[in-house]
Motif scaffolding. Structure first.
Motif, PDB file in Angstrom:
ATOM      1  N   GLN A   1      17.253 -20.286  22.240  1.00 51.59           N
ATOM      2  CA  GLN A   1      17.737 -21.405  21.662  1.00 51.59           C
ATOM      3  C   GLN A   1      17.038 -21.534  20.275  1.00 51.59           C
ATOM      4  OE1 GLN A   1      15.970 -24.835  21.165  1.00 51.59           O
ATOM      5  NE2 GLN A   1      17.686 -25.333  19.851  1.00 51.59           N
ATOM      6  N   SER A   2      15.697 -21.240  20.051  1.00 52.21           N
ATOM      7  CA  SER A   2      14.891 -21.292  18.879  1.00 52.21           C
ATOM      8  C   SER A   2      15.676 -20.639  17.866  1.00 52.21           C
ATOM      9  CB  SER A   2      13.626 -21.416  18.976  1.00 52.21           C
ATOM     10  OG  SER A   2      13.253 -19.975  19.732  1.00 52.21           O
ATOM     11  N   ARG A   3      16.034 -19.366  18.184  1.00 50.34           N
ATOM     12  CA  ARG A   3      16.549 -18.386  17.592  1.00 50.34           C
ATOM     13  C   ARG A   3      17.964 -18.719  16.896  1.00 50.34           C
ATOM     14  NH1 ARG A   3      17.298 -14.670  13.572  1.00 50.34           N
ATOM     15  NH2 ARG A   3      18.009 -12.632  14.012  1.00 50.34           N
TER      16      ARG A   3
ATOM     17  N   SER B   1      18.724 -21.957  16.594  1.00 44.62           N
ATOM     18  CA  SER B   1      18.381 -22.841  15.507  1.00 44.62           C
ATOM     19  C   SER B   1      18.045 -22.504  14.203  1.00 44.62           C
ATOM     20  CB  SER B   1      17.256 -23.787  16.065  1.00 44.62           C
ATOM     21  OG  SER B   1      17.131 -24.880  15.323  1.00 44.62           O
ATOM     22  N   GLU B   2      17.170 -21.442  14.225  1.00 43.82           N
ATOM     23  CA  GLU B   2      16.955 -20.871  13.000  1.00 43.82           C
ATOM     24  C   GLU B   2      18.010 -20.447  12.317  1.00 43.82           C
ATOM     25  OE1 GLU B   2      14.066 -17.895  14.198  1.00 43.82           O
ATOM     26  OE2 GLU B   2      12.301 -19.586  14.493  1.00 43.82           O
TER      27      GLU B   2
END
Length: 84
Positions: free
Chosen positions: A42-44, A46-47
């Motif tokens: 999920q962080s990827r 988002s980025e």
């Protein structure tokens, strides 16, 4: 990589990120749901959507396309087609 080809690459990656965000929203998926479906953190995602990163691997592209149930080529061409 020349500065011109780097700029072309960055534009391509930006189109992919915009397409992912639009398709995710259209399918009413959260970033976490897309992460769960694709295996991309999920962080990827988002980025990518915030434009923090300027790199996408073919593996990530394929996994996101599969999770969004579209051909990978659509992620590349979707925003270009919208301009026409």
């Amino acid at each position: 990589m020349t500065s011109n080809s780097r700029l072309t690459y960055i534009r391509l990656v930006t189109r992919v990120y915009i397409a992912v965000e639009r398709l995710r929203a259209k399918q009413r998926l959260t970033q976490q749901q897309l992460a769960d479906l694709s295996g991309v953190p999920q962080s990827r995602i988002s980025e990518m959507e915030r434009g923090v990163t300027k790199h996408v691997s073919l593996d990530v592209l394929a996994r996101l396309a599969k999770a969004l149930r579209v051909p990978a080529a659509r992620l590349i061409s979707e925003t270009e087609e919208r301009k026409r």
